[in-house]
Design a protein around this motif. Sequence first.
Motif, PDB file in Angstrom:
ATOM      1  N   LEU A   4      42.490  46.606  26.819  1.00 24.18           N
ATOM      2  CA  LEU A   4      42.474  45.727  27.984  1.00 24.18           C
ATOM      3  C   LEU A   4      43.653  44.769  27.795  1.00 24.18           C
ATOM      4  CD1 LEU A   4      39.698  44.194  29.949  1.00 24.18           C
ATOM      5  CD2 LEU A   4      41.248  42.577  28.885  1.00 24.18           C
ATOM      6  N   ILE A   5      44.604  44.832  28.701  1.00 25.62           N
ATOM      7  CA  ILE A   5      45.822  44.033  28.600  1.00 25.62           C
ATOM      8  C   ILE A   5      45.617  42.651  29.200  1.00 25.62           C
ATOM      9  CG2 ILE A   5      48.261  43.896  29.282  1.00 25.62           C
ATOM     10  CD1 ILE A   5      47.617  46.128  27.267  1.00 25.62           C
ATOM     11  N   ASP A   6      44.879  42.581  30.305  1.00 30.34           N
ATOM     12  CA  ASP A   6      44.698  41.320  31.009  1.00 30.34           C
ATOM     13  C   ASP A   6      43.416  41.393  31.829  1.00 30.34           C
ATOM     14  OD1 ASP A   6      45.264  38.793  32.045  1.00 30.34           O
ATOM     15  OD2 ASP A   6      46.526  39.570  33.648  1.00 30.34           O
ATOM     16  N   LEU A   7      42.820  40.234  32.053  1.00 29.32           N
ATOM     17  CA  LEU A   7      41.660  40.105  32.940  1.00 29.32           C
ATOM     18  C   LEU A   7      41.801  38.754  33.618  1.00 29.32           C
ATOM     19  CD1 LEU A   7      37.984  40.949  32.279  1.00 29.32           C
ATOM     20  CD2 LEU A   7      38.563  38.663  33.046  1.00 29.32           C
ATOM     21  N   CYS A   8      41.631  38.724  34.929  1.00 32.52           N
ATOM     22  CA  CYS A   8      41.778  37.453  35.634  1.00 32.52           C
ATOM     23  C   CYS A   8      40.790  37.346  36.776  1.00 32.52           C
ATOM     24  CB  CYS A   8      43.205  37.274  36.147  1.00 32.52           C
ATOM     25  SG  CYS A   8      43.732  38.555  37.275  1.00 32.52           S
ATOM     26  N   GLY A   9      40.463  36.107  37.112  1.00 29.04           N
ATOM     27  CA  GLY A   9      39.623  35.835  38.265  1.00 29.04           C
ATOM     28  C   GLY A   9      40.477  35.715  39.514  1.00 29.04           C
ATOM     29  N   LEU A  10      39.855  35.963  40.669  1.00 29.50           N
ATOM     30  CA  LEU A  10      40.548  35.863  41.951  1.00 29.50           C
ATOM     31  C   LEU A  10      39.632  35.169  42.953  1.00 29.50           C
ATOM     32  CD1 LEU A  10      41.641  39.587  41.971  1.00 29.50           C
ATOM     33  CD2 LEU A  10      43.211  37.693  41.699  1.00 29.50           C
ATOM     34  N   ASP A  11      40.207  34.341  43.801  1.00 26.64           N
ATOM     35  CA  ASP A  11      39.476  33.675  44.879  1.00 26.64           C
ATOM     36  C   ASP A  11      40.096  34.132  46.193  1.00 26.64           C
ATOM     37  OD1 ASP A  11      38.295  32.029  46.755  1.00 26.64           O
ATOM     38  OD2 ASP A  11      38.744  30.167  45.712  1.00 26.64           O
ATOM     39  N   TYR A  12      39.348  34.907  46.971  1.00 27.49           N
ATOM     40  CA  TYR A  12      39.851  35.475  48.217  1.00 27.49           C
ATOM     41  C   TYR A  12      39.547  34.614  49.441  1.00 27.49           C
ATOM     42  CZ  TYR A  12      41.262  39.987  46.282  1.00 27.49           C
ATOM     43  OH  TYR A  12      41.908  40.977  45.593  1.00 27.49           O
ATOM     44  N   SER A  13      39.088  33.376  49.252  1.00 25.69           N
ATOM     45  CA  SER A  13      38.650  32.577  50.400  1.00 25.69           C
ATOM     46  C   SER A  13      39.765  32.288  51.405  1.00 25.69           C
ATOM     47  CB  SER A  13      38.011  31.273  49.931  1.00 25.69           C
ATOM     48  OG  SER A  13      38.942  30.481  49.242  1.00 25.69           O
ATOM     49  N   ALA A  14      41.006  32.215  50.968  1.00 33.42           N
ATOM     50  CA  ALA A  14      42.114  31.955  51.889  1.00 33.42           C
ATOM     51  C   ALA A  14      42.988  33.195  52.073  1.00 33.42           C
ATOM     52  CB  ALA A  14      42.960  30.789  51.371  1.00 33.42           C
ATOM     53  N   TYR A  15      42.518  34.343  51.638  1.00 33.12           N
ATOM     54  CA  TYR A  15      43.296  35.583  51.712  1.00 33.12           C
ATOM     55  C   TYR A  15      43.521  35.974  53.170  1.00 33.12           C
ATOM     56  CZ  TYR A  15      44.700  40.382  50.677  1.00 33.12           C
ATOM     57  OH  TYR A  15      45.382  41.559  50.581  1.00 33.12           O
ATOM     58  N   GLY A  16      44.708  36.415  53.472  1.00 36.12           N
ATOM     59  CA  GLY A  16      45.034  36.796  54.845  1.00 36.12           C
ATOM     60  C   GLY A  16      44.966  35.617  55.795  1.00 36.12           C
ATOM     61  N   ASP A  17      45.390  34.443  55.319  1.00 40.96           N
ATOM     62  CA  ASP A  17      45.341  33.201  56.099  1.00 40.96           C
ATOM     63  C   ASP A  17      43.941  32.900  56.610  1.00 40.96           C
ATOM     64  OD1 ASP A  17      48.068  32.673  55.752  1.00 40.96           O
ATOM     65  OD2 ASP A  17      48.612  33.927  57.460  1.00 40.96           O
ATOM     66  N   GLY A  18      42.953  33.176  55.769  1.00 43.04           N
ATOM     67  CA  GLY A  18      41.572  32.872  56.120  1.00 43.04           C
ATOM     68  C   GLY A  18      40.903  33.936  56.969  1.00 43.04           C
ATOM     69  N   GLY A  19      41.594  35.023  57.247  1.00 41.90           N
ATOM     70  CA  GLY A  19      41.032  36.090  58.078  1.00 41.90           C
ATOM     71  C   GLY A  19      40.180  37.082  57.309  1.00 41.90           C
ATOM     72  N   TYR A  20      40.158  36.946  55.998  1.00 43.74           N
ATOM     73  CA  TYR A  20      39.384  37.861  55.154  1.00 43.74           C
ATOM     74  C   TYR A  20      37.902  37.516  55.243  1.00 43.74           C
ATOM     75  CZ  TYR A  20      37.591  39.923  50.852  1.00 43.74           C
ATOM     76  OH  TYR A  20      36.852  40.630  49.937  1.00 43.74           O
ATOM     77  N   GLU A  21      37.031  38.513  55.355  1.00 43.76           N
ATOM     78  CA  GLU A  21      35.605  38.265  55.522  1.00 43.76           C
ATOM     79  C   GLU A  21      34.726  38.939  54.474  1.00 43.76           C
ATOM     80  OE1 GLU A  21      34.206  38.848  59.486  1.00 43.76           O
ATOM     81  OE2 GLU A  21      35.838  37.685  60.369  1.00 43.76           O
ATOM     82  N   GLY A  22      35.297  39.354  53.355  1.00 43.20           N
ATOM     83  CA  GLY A  22      34.511  40.006  52.311  1.00 43.20           C
ATOM     84  C   GLY A  22      34.018  39.018  51.280  1.00 43.20           C
ATOM     85  N   PRO A  23      33.541  39.517  50.139  1.00 40.59           N
ATOM     86  CA  PRO A  23      33.112  38.625  49.051  1.00 40.59           C
ATOM     87  C   PRO A  23      34.271  37.742  48.589  1.00 40.59           C
ATOM     88  CG  PRO A  23      32.493  40.905  48.608  1.00 40.59           C
ATOM     89  CD  PRO A  23      33.376  40.924  49.804  1.00 40.59           C
ATOM     90  N   ARG A  24      33.928  36.548  48.130  1.00 43.49           N
ATOM     91  CA  ARG A  24      34.963  35.560  47.801  1.00 43.49           C
ATOM     92  C   ARG A  24      35.606  35.789  46.439  1.00 43.49           C
ATOM     93  NH1 ARG A  24      34.501  28.923  47.785  1.00 43.49           N
ATOM     94  NH2 ARG A  24      36.552  28.600  46.864  1.00 43.49           N
ATOM     95  N   TYR A  25      34.811  36.034  45.404  1.00 44.28           N
ATOM     96  CA  TYR A  25      35.337  36.085  44.036  1.00 44.28           C
ATOM     97  C   TYR A  25      35.415  37.521  43.515  1.00 44.28           C
ATOM     98  CZ  TYR A  25      34.347  31.135  44.248  1.00 44.28           C
ATOM     99  OH  TYR A  25      34.314  29.815  44.625  1.00 44.28           O
ATOM    100  N   ALA A  26      36.475  37.769  42.764  1.00 43.76           N
ATOM    101  CA  ALA A  26      36.663  39.089  42.159  1.00 43.76           C
ATOM    102  C   ALA A  26      37.217  38.914  40.750  1.00 43.76           C
ATOM    103  CB  ALA A  26      37.621  39.932  42.993  1.00 43.76           C
ATOM    104  N   VAL A  27      37.096  39.974  39.980  1.00 43.93           N
ATOM    105  CA  VAL A  27      37.681  40.043  38.642  1.00 43.93           C
ATOM    106  C   VAL A  27      38.547  41.292  38.606  1.00 43.93           C
ATOM    107  CG1 VAL A  27      37.202  40.333  36.180  1.00 43.93           C
ATOM    108  CG2 VAL A  27      35.742  38.844  37.568  1.00 43.93           C
ATOM    109  N   ALA A  28      39.791  41.137  38.162  1.00 41.62           N
ATOM    110  CA  ALA A  28      40.707  42.269  38.028  1.00 41.62           C
ATOM    111  C   ALA A  28      41.080  42.425  36.559  1.00 41.62           C
ATOM    112  CB  ALA A  28      41.954  42.057  38.875  1.00 41.62           C
ATOM    113  N   SER A  29      40.945  43.644  36.064  1.00 39.34           N
ATOM    114  CA  SER A  29      41.300  43.953  34.676  1.00 39.34           C
ATOM    115  C   SER A  29      42.439  44.964  34.678  1.00 39.34           C
ATOM    116  CB  SER A  29      40.099  44.553  33.941  1.00 39.34           C
ATOM    117  OG  SER A  29      38.994  43.699  34.021  1.00 39.34           O
ATOM    118  N   HIS A  30      43.388  44.776  33.781  1.00 41.14           N
ATOM    119  CA  HIS A  30      44.500  45.703  33.639  1.00 41.14           C
ATOM    120  C   HIS A  30      44.327  46.444  32.318  1.00 41.14           C
ATOM    121  CE1 HIS A  30      46.034  42.599  36.413  1.00 41.14           C
ATOM    122  NE2 HIS A  30      46.393  43.678  37.074  1.00 41.14           N
ATOM    123  N   LEU A  31      44.230  47.751  32.425  1.00 39.83           N
ATOM    124  CA  LEU A  31      43.925  48.592  31.266  1.00 39.83           C
ATOM    125  C   LEU A  31      45.107  49.478  30.912  1.00 39.83           C
ATOM    126  CD1 LEU A  31      40.370  49.723  32.458  1.00 39.83           C
ATOM    127  CD2 LEU A  31      40.963  47.728  31.079  1.00 39.83           C
TER     128      LEU A  31
END
Length: 197
Positions: A56-83
């Motif tokens: 696992l090279i990297d793991l980070c949190g993401l906050d999508y609340s302002a994604y697409g200038d606020g037009g995003y309507e999915g779950p807010r938080y995500a975790v991305a891992s780079h393997l």
Amino acid sequence: MSKLDTLQAALEKVLAGQILELKREFDEITIRVSPVDYLAVAKTLRDHSELRFEQLIDLCGLDYSAYGDGGYEGPRYAVASHLLSVNKNWRLRLKVFCADDDFPCVAAVTPIWNSANWFEREAFDLYGIIFEGHEDLRRILTDYGFIGHPMRKDFPTQGHVEMRYDAEQKRVIYQPVTIELREITPRVIREDNYGGL
């Protein structure tokens, strides 16, 4: 057949039914899985002979609340891992969204890749994402008395409190923020002969 085609075929074969989305962009593959399958998929990615993502090279949190200038309507938080698979010489991004925006939580992958330890602590500290099963989930970058999670999109840029050293008390003290909000507009010079041009 390219290396990316081979990886995609292996992923679709081994993780059939567990991949919610597979994207190929910029010569990289990103797979998204559900929080329920996240830990099992991570273990399979590491252990399966056709995949062998040992690192696992990297793991980070993401906050999508302002994604697409606020037009995003999915779950807010995500975790991305780079393997990384050293054995197969390929890379993969594994993404999972937290099921609950009010209490973002996913399984810890520290038991699978111990390099995730500090990355998960960082995502907890900065985004408030809970990693279930992490043995030492505590702040790593902010002070232990810090309130909130500073990388969340709704966290004020000036913060809530500031600390300073008080020479009279000979200790660090906390106080409400005294920073005044102001807009900084860069100066634009529109002179025809500016700089001898």
